[in-house]
Design a protein around this motif. Sequence first.
Motif, PDB file in Angstrom:
ATOM      1  N   GLY A 214       4.186  -0.178  -2.901  1.00 39.44           N
ATOM      2  CA  GLY A 214       3.365  -0.065  -1.694  1.00 39.44           C
ATOM      3  C   GLY A 214       2.836   1.331  -1.461  1.00 39.44           C
ATOM      4  O   GLY A 214       1.802   1.508  -0.815  1.00 39.44           O
ATOM      5  N   VAL A 215       3.516   2.342  -2.003  1.00 36.58           N
ATOM      6  CA  VAL A 215       3.069   3.725  -1.783  1.00 36.58           C
ATOM      7  C   VAL A 215       1.717   3.957  -2.455  1.00 36.58           C
ATOM      8  O   VAL A 215       0.813   4.557  -1.869  1.00 36.58           O
ATOM      9  N   ALA A 216       1.552   3.481  -3.681  1.00 38.41           N
ATOM     10  CA  ALA A 216       0.271   3.644  -4.376  1.00 38.41           C
ATOM     11  C   ALA A 216      -0.835   2.886  -3.659  1.00 38.41           C
ATOM     12  O   ALA A 216      -1.973   3.378  -3.544  1.00 38.41           O
ATOM     13  N   ALA A 217      -0.533   1.692  -3.156  1.00 42.55           N
ATOM     14  CA  ALA A 217      -1.540   0.898  -2.458  1.00 42.55           C
ATOM     15  C   ALA A 217      -1.985   1.595  -1.171  1.00 42.55           C
ATOM     16  O   ALA A 217      -3.185   1.654  -0.855  1.00 42.55           O
ATOM     17  N   VAL A 218      -1.031   2.136  -0.439  1.00 39.13           N
ATOM     18  CA  VAL A 218      -1.335   2.857   0.803  1.00 39.13           C
ATOM     19  C   VAL A 218      -2.165   4.099   0.507  1.00 39.13           C
ATOM     20  O   VAL A 218      -3.135   4.405   1.205  1.00 39.13           O
ATOM     21  N   ARG A 219      -1.784   4.812  -0.540  1.00 40.03           N
ATOM     22  CA  ARG A 219      -2.498   6.033  -0.912  1.00 40.03           C
ATOM     23  C   ARG A 219      -3.973   5.740  -1.167  1.00 40.03           C
ATOM     24  O   ARG A 219      -4.858   6.501  -0.774  1.00 40.03           O
ATOM     25  N   ALA A 220      -4.251   4.622  -1.821  1.00 38.13           N
ATOM     26  CA  ALA A 220      -5.633   4.261  -2.149  1.00 38.13           C
ATOM     27  C   ALA A 220      -6.450   3.929  -0.901  1.00 38.13           C
ATOM     28  O   ALA A 220      -7.653   4.202  -0.847  1.00 38.13           O
ATOM     29  N   GLU A 221      -5.803   3.355   0.102  1.00 35.46           N
ATOM     30  CA  GLU A 221      -6.522   2.918   1.302  1.00 35.46           C
ATOM     31  C   GLU A 221      -6.603   3.981   2.398  1.00 35.46           C
ATOM     32  O   GLU A 221      -7.385   3.844   3.336  1.00 35.46           O
ATOM     33  N   LEU A 222      -5.794   5.022   2.290  1.00 37.97           N
ATOM     34  CA  LEU A 222      -5.706   6.003   3.381  1.00 37.97           C
ATOM     35  C   LEU A 222      -7.034   6.640   3.779  1.00 37.97           C
ATOM     36  O   LEU A 222      -7.350   6.728   4.972  1.00 37.97           O
ATOM     37  N   PRO A 223      -7.858   7.104   2.820  1.00 32.63           N
ATOM     38  CA  PRO A 223      -9.106   7.759   3.244  1.00 32.63           C
ATOM     39  C   PRO A 223      -9.965   6.879   4.151  1.00 32.63           C
ATOM     40  O   PRO A 223     -10.514   7.371   5.151  1.00 32.63           O
ATOM     41  N   ALA A 224     -10.069   5.595   3.827  1.00 31.41           N
ATOM     42  CA  ALA A 224     -10.882   4.689   4.648  1.00 31.41           C
ATOM     43  C   ALA A 224     -10.274   4.527   6.037  1.00 31.41           C
ATOM     44  O   ALA A 224     -11.008   4.459   7.040  1.00 31.41           O
ATOM     45  N   VAL A 225      -8.948   4.482   6.115  1.00 30.36           N
ATOM     46  CA  VAL A 225      -8.285   4.348   7.417  1.00 30.36           C
ATOM     47  C   VAL A 225      -8.521   5.595   8.271  1.00 30.36           C
ATOM     48  O   VAL A 225      -8.795   5.505   9.466  1.00 30.36           O
ATOM     49  N   LEU A 226      -8.450   6.771   7.641  1.00 28.99           N
ATOM     50  CA  LEU A 226      -8.693   8.012   8.381  1.00 28.99           C
ATOM     51  C   LEU A 226     -10.135   8.076   8.864  1.00 28.99           C
ATOM     52  O   LEU A 226     -10.408   8.528   9.982  1.00 28.99           O
ATOM     53  N   ASP A 227     -11.070   7.622   8.026  1.00 28.59           N
ATOM     54  CA  ASP A 227     -12.482   7.582   8.434  1.00 28.59           C
ATOM     55  C   ASP A 227     -12.663   6.679   9.646  1.00 28.59           C
ATOM     56  O   ASP A 227     -13.362   7.029  10.609  1.00 28.59           O
ATOM     57  N   SER A 228     -12.037   5.498   9.605  1.00 31.33           N
ATOM     58  CA  SER A 228     -12.188   4.532  10.702  1.00 31.33           C
ATOM     59  C   SER A 228     -11.615   5.078  12.004  1.00 31.33           C
ATOM     60  O   SER A 228     -12.122   4.772  13.089  1.00 31.33           O
ATOM     61  N   ALA A 229     -10.560   5.889  11.893  1.00 31.22           N
ATOM     62  CA  ALA A 229      -9.942   6.452  13.091  1.00 31.22           C
ATOM     63  C   ALA A 229     -10.683   7.689  13.595  1.00 31.22           C
ATOM     64  O   ALA A 229     -10.356   8.230  14.651  1.00 31.22           O
ATOM     65  N   GLY A 230     -11.683   8.151  12.814  1.00 34.29           N
ATOM     66  CA  GLY A 230     -12.481   9.297  13.224  1.00 34.29           C
ATOM     67  C   GLY A 230     -11.787  10.633  13.102  1.00 34.29           C
ATOM     68  O   GLY A 230     -12.168  11.602  13.767  1.00 34.29           O
ATOM     69  N   VAL A 231     -10.783  10.707  12.219  1.00 35.60           N
ATOM     70  CA  VAL A 231     -10.025  11.967  12.099  1.00 35.60           C
ATOM     71  C   VAL A 231     -10.000  12.472  10.662  1.00 35.60           C
ATOM     72  O   VAL A 231      -9.158  13.302  10.310  1.00 35.60           O
ATOM     73  N   ARG A 232     -10.922  12.013   9.828  1.00 38.37           N
ATOM     74  CA  ARG A 232     -10.885  12.371   8.409  1.00 38.37           C
ATOM     75  C   ARG A 232     -10.915  13.892   8.205  1.00 38.37           C
ATOM     76  O   ARG A 232     -10.224  14.428   7.337  1.00 38.37           O
ATOM     77  N   GLN A 233     -11.709  14.593   9.018  1.00 37.51           N
ATOM     78  CA  GLN A 233     -11.840  16.039   8.835  1.00 37.51           C
ATOM     79  C   GLN A 233     -10.622  16.806   9.352  1.00 37.51           C
ATOM     80  O   GLN A 233     -10.338  17.900   8.885  1.00 37.51           O
ATOM     81  N   GLY A 234      -9.916  16.212  10.302  1.00 38.48           N
ATOM     82  CA  GLY A 234      -8.805  16.943  10.906  1.00 38.48           C
ATOM     83  C   GLY A 234      -7.448  16.619  10.335  1.00 38.48           C
ATOM     84  O   GLY A 234      -6.463  17.266  10.670  1.00 38.48           O
TER      85      GLY A 234
END
Length: 283
Positions: free
Chosen positions: A122-142
């Motif tokens: 699950g760690v590899a799967a989460v790692r792959a999806e994290l950037p999109a989740v951060l983008d959706s939350a509006g905090v990718r830059q921070g």
Amino acid sequence: MGSHPNTLPSPTTPAGREGLHRLLTAPDHAVIALDFDGTLAPIVADPDRARAHEGAVPALRSLGPLVRSVAVITGRPAPVAVRNGGFAGVPGLEHLVVLGHYGAERWDARTGTLTAPDPHPGVAAVRAELPAVLDSAGVRQGAWIEEKGHAVAVHTRRADDPQAAFDALRAPLAALASRHGLIVEPGRMVLELRPPGMDKGVALTRYLKETDAAAVLYAGDDLGDIPAFAAVEKLRSGGFPGLLVCSGSTEVTELAERSDLVVDGPAGVVALLASLAAAIRTP
């Protein structure tokens, strides 16, 4: 706090005073267990730059040979804590072990060997999806993603508003973790996604049993240390002496409220360890 034994602080609870008494009178049966970040090392914005307080290794060299064992219990990979702590190849630290990834990994100073399990898928799967989740939350830059091998962490301390970014990420990261069989461990401006069943309480309890310890000091500073505090509290209810120390943090008040002793951050922890060594040597 100096080196004379009289400079040892007095715990504020009867259980803490009993724990300290047992540490001083039967040190060869005691385990000194310590968190790393915020306890032995000052918290910094970039975790890669975290290093143990300059007095940590000297204090551990002085105390280590007098007790059954010193265990550094951390959410970091064990090799990272060994590197950042400067623990490898140090005479006097032969009794030290590093339990990384909440006990999933182990490094032994006496042999220099590392044991570790295979990563949870699950760690590899989460790692792959994290950037999109951060983008959706509006905090990718921070937000900043820390790769931890057996886990992955998202730090918000660098964001313009660290607390707001932290709060915005809690729900989406919890959902992401749940989809892949992981849990979220909150900390000081950090959310870590990791496999269940790994926590400092489990690691500490197993290690105390393995070493046949009869007393323990545990020092921590963050939410991830609460399971270890709970484990010591449970042991104490059965008559096992323990001393709970908070590496003073205004960010995590719950830990201070459950502590027998609050010291002034890593400098205070180092001073306490040095004073314990002095007190044991000069009963």
